[in-house]
Every structure is written in C-alpha cells, then in structure tokens.
Design a protein around this motif. Sequence first.
Motif, PDB file in Angstrom:
ATOM      1  N   THR A   1     133.143   5.835   8.806  1.00  0.00           N
ATOM      2  CA  THR A   1     132.426   4.894   9.650  1.00  0.00           C
ATOM      3  C   THR A   1     130.920   5.188   9.705  1.00  0.00           C
ATOM      4  OG1 THR A   1     134.413   4.729  11.001  1.00  0.00           O
ATOM      5  CG2 THR A   1     132.383   3.888  11.960  1.00  0.00           C
TER       6      THR A   1
ATOM      7  N   HIS B   1     141.685   0.347  12.636  1.00  0.00           N
ATOM      8  CA  HIS B   1     141.739   1.792  12.402  1.00  0.00           C
ATOM      9  C   HIS B   1     143.006   2.362  13.041  1.00  0.00           C
ATOM     10  CE1 HIS B   1     140.628   6.040  12.505  1.00  0.00           C
ATOM     11  NE2 HIS B   1     139.603   5.770  11.702  1.00  0.00           N
TER      12      HIS B   1
ATOM     13  N   ASP C   1     133.509  -1.561   7.329  1.00  0.00           N
ATOM     14  CA  ASP C   1     132.789  -0.334   6.963  1.00  0.00           C
ATOM     15  C   ASP C   1     133.440   0.364   5.780  1.00  0.00           C
ATOM     16  OD1 ASP C   1     135.004   0.338   8.508  1.00  0.00           O
ATOM     17  OD2 ASP C   1     133.966   1.874   9.689  1.00  0.00           O
ATOM     18  N   HIS C   2     134.746   0.222   5.648  1.00  0.00           N
ATOM     19  CA  HIS C   2     135.489   0.827   4.540  1.00  0.00           C
ATOM     20  C   HIS C   2     136.888   0.241   4.580  1.00  0.00           C
ATOM     21  CE1 HIS C   2     137.371   3.174   7.673  1.00  0.00           C
ATOM     22  NE2 HIS C   2     136.168   3.490   8.103  1.00  0.00           N
TER      23      HIS C   2
ATOM     24  N   ASP D   1     136.403  -2.471  11.474  1.00  0.00           N
ATOM     25  CA  ASP D   1     136.649  -1.127  10.968  1.00  0.00           C
ATOM     26  C   ASP D   1     137.899  -1.123  10.086  1.00  0.00           C
ATOM     27  OD1 ASP D   1     136.872   1.919  11.005  1.00  0.00           O
ATOM     28  OD2 ASP D   1     135.231   1.589  12.419  1.00  0.00           O
ATOM     29  N   THR D   2     137.861  -0.380   8.989  1.00  0.00           N
ATOM     30  CA  THR D   2     139.082  -0.027   8.239  1.00  0.00           C
ATOM     31  C   THR D   2     139.843  -1.259   7.738  1.00  0.00           C
ATOM     32  OG1 THR D   2     139.258   1.774   9.877  1.00  0.00           O
ATOM     33  CG2 THR D   2     141.007   1.615   8.279  1.00  0.00           C
TER      34      THR D   2
HETATM   35 ZN   LIG Z   1     135.443   3.226  10.031  1.00  0.00          ZN
END
Ligand SMILES: [Zn+2]
Length: 437
Positions: free
Chosen positions: A74, A189, A271-272, A34-35
């Motif tokens: 997400t 995150h 995801d980003h 994530d992130t």
């Molecule tokens: Zn995310």
Amino acid sequence: MLVHVALSLLAACGGDTPRAPDGPPVSVLLVTLDTTRPDHLSAYGYARPTSPALDALARRGVRFDDAWSHAPETGPSLATVLTSRLAPDTRVRGNAEKLAPSLPTMATVAKGAGRATAAFVSTTLLRRAACAFDRGFDVYDDEMTDPCFGHPAAQRIAVRTIDRAEAWVAEQRAAGRPYFAWVHLYDPHGPYDPPEPAPVLDATRHLVPERRVARNQIPPYQHLSPFREPFSDAADFADRYDREIAYADRHLGRLLAAIDPATTLVVVHADHGESLGEDEYWFRHGNLLHDAALRVPWILAGPGLPRGLAVSGDVRMVDLAPTALALAGLPPLPDAAGNDLSAAARGDAAPPRSELVAEARRREIVGDAYAIDVRWKIRVRSPGFDATVWPASGEHRGCDAGAARGLLERLAPWRVTPPGEAASDESGAALRSLGYR
Ligand SMILES: [Zn+2]
C-alpha cells in the motif's frame, strides 16, 4: 534485507501535450480500491457481478486494460500514485515509511490551483503519522473505527468512509467549490470478512478452482475462525474476497451518484492486486511481483472523455497523476516520472511504450533481492549486488552478460537510495503489533 524489484524495459517513451478542458473548473475524485484485481471486477469482464457501480462508470468513461502498479504494498504504491515519482525519490520503500517531505503531490498541486482538498482513508497504514501523505489536504480524515488484524480500530469499512466523503463532497457542491478528493477503500484487503449485509454472489461463477489450502499456506491475517482445520476451501476465500469487492462497490456507488458527472473527473484504480493461488501463493500480495500482485484496474470518466473506450497497452500507476491533472486542467507535477496519457484516454493515441519498475521488500529475510521485468527476473544479493538473471516465465536459466548488465544498470538508483523516515515510534509500534514489521 530482501528486495524484490521489478523492471519492465519496454522502450523509449513519448509525451502528450496537456490540454485543459473547456468550460467550468473540473473537480477530481480519486478512488483507490485496496488489493483489487481487475479480473475480479465485472467492469473488466468478470463473470460475477462484483462491480455494478464501476461497470456503469466504465460504460461512460475509459478503461485501461493493462495497468501496472510499482509495488505490491500500500504505502510505496500510493506514494508513487500521489507524486508521480518512483521509490528512490518518494523514499517510501515499504509500509510505515514517510513520504519525502519536499515532493509536490496531486493534493499540493490541486490546492495551489485553488481546489478544496480532502482525503478519506481506510487503513491505519495511511494514517498521517504512518505515511505523511497529508500534505496539501485541507481535510485528511484518517480516523479508524473498525477492528482489523485483532486490533480494535485499524481500518474503516466502506459505509463509514463513504459517508464522510459524501458529506464533504455535498458541502463543496453546495458552496460551488471545485475540489480534489481522494477516497481510499480497504475492504478487499484481507481478512476477507465482508460486513453484513454484503452482496451475495452466484457461487458457481468465480474463477478460483476448488482447492484445499492449509492454514500455514495463508498469511496469519487471513485466519478467520472457524478455519476448517487442517484445510479450508480456496473457493470459499475467493467468494469472500469477491463479496468484499462488491460491498465496497455498493458504497462507492453512493458517492458516484452524489457527484456532478459533468464537472467531475473520476479516477478509480487499485494500489496493487492479490495472489489467489498463482504460483502457489494464497491470499497475499506484500512481497510478490507476479502479475496477480501488480496488475491493477484503472478507470476514468468525466468531461471530455469518450464513453465506453477500452485502451490496451501497458500503462503504469506513475502515469496516473500526470494524466488526471491534465484531464482536469490542473498544472502538471514538476519533474514527474510518469507520462500524461490524456491523449490515450481520449482515444487519440496509443499509450507510449515506457519502462515499468516495481519493488517489494521483505525485511524479515536478509541478504537477497529480486528484480523482474516482463521478460526477466533478477535476484540481487546484497550488498555486493551480484545477480542471477532468468526469464520471468520458464526455466531459471541465465541471460547473456550484456543483458544482465543493462538490467542491473536500470536498478542502480533503487539500490543506492536509503529508505525514508520510519513512521513515528507510536505509529510504527502499532503497525508492528499488527504484523506489518
Ligand atoms: Zn494495499
């Protein structure tokens, strides 16, 4: 409702012919960080050693250097990753919206082909009640055990998620079952609060310059006490962000050591990204469409792939599923919107030029929408859909009417499709209590 939409109108696309690898069935390990920004991974050349496990994976595999997400959130981003469909089809336009129930996913395809399937996720946003991503998974482990956002159990830190995944993978290997496993790690995150003992990194080598940020410049979930009022040092945030990445990588390394590299395709992506001061946005991502929020890492390694290949040229997260399924010898997703990039991953071809569309929404602001591509941003005013168009970099000035019409035509499917089913009352309320909606 404010909608941010990103368009990259690069050119027509081509296609690759899927080739099943020779030999035994290939298992797939899909890892979502994530992130995670690629430029904060040593696997992508970052000066701090944040990702020794991914460095080793990239050395024995393939690294896409220009990969893009379709959403800086997400839920919408991962809905596209799992289905190779864009938001008008997935119906996931924001967090806490459920995936359209009829769409096939990587998991349903893998299960249909006889693979054992399991997911191990690490944020309450990915609980089945919140996103309905569990279809096709024999096991969907969404038990949250750790505090986050002031809630006692809204995430699961990497040590526990990896423990679960590692045990499941060991079971499959012992039984001789090929599998599809999805492991999602939430640690990078915010809030950046790396569990101890987290790796300690050289404090002099990170990318974010010394800069004081005020409390009201960062999202509330990033407020850790003690916050040195009225300002805190941006470099301190960046250091803790890097240590979260290093912490996740340390535990991911245990899982990568537990698989059989000869029969397992490993796919790692994010995801980003995260804004670390770009355009004066600090430690946030959810409504941003600039490079820092949309550029993601993508690394593959496994049977039939070259060692140490770096592939340049824009590729997209909608391409991930067609590529991974082809490399694993699994059937394709019907009506996938992405390209099978297996030829590019093998070093046999450049990635085809293709269109990138990304979207972000801010429900708390009503009436505006933004669109962007590599060259243009569009601000769309709902519901009339009149638009202001300007270059993505440089002064805000209009483009010619023909170009504006072309961009708006590309956005039309995104503007007419209603959002998907909201998360169940209980789940939606929990997410709202965490500040998501
Ligand atoms: Zn995310």
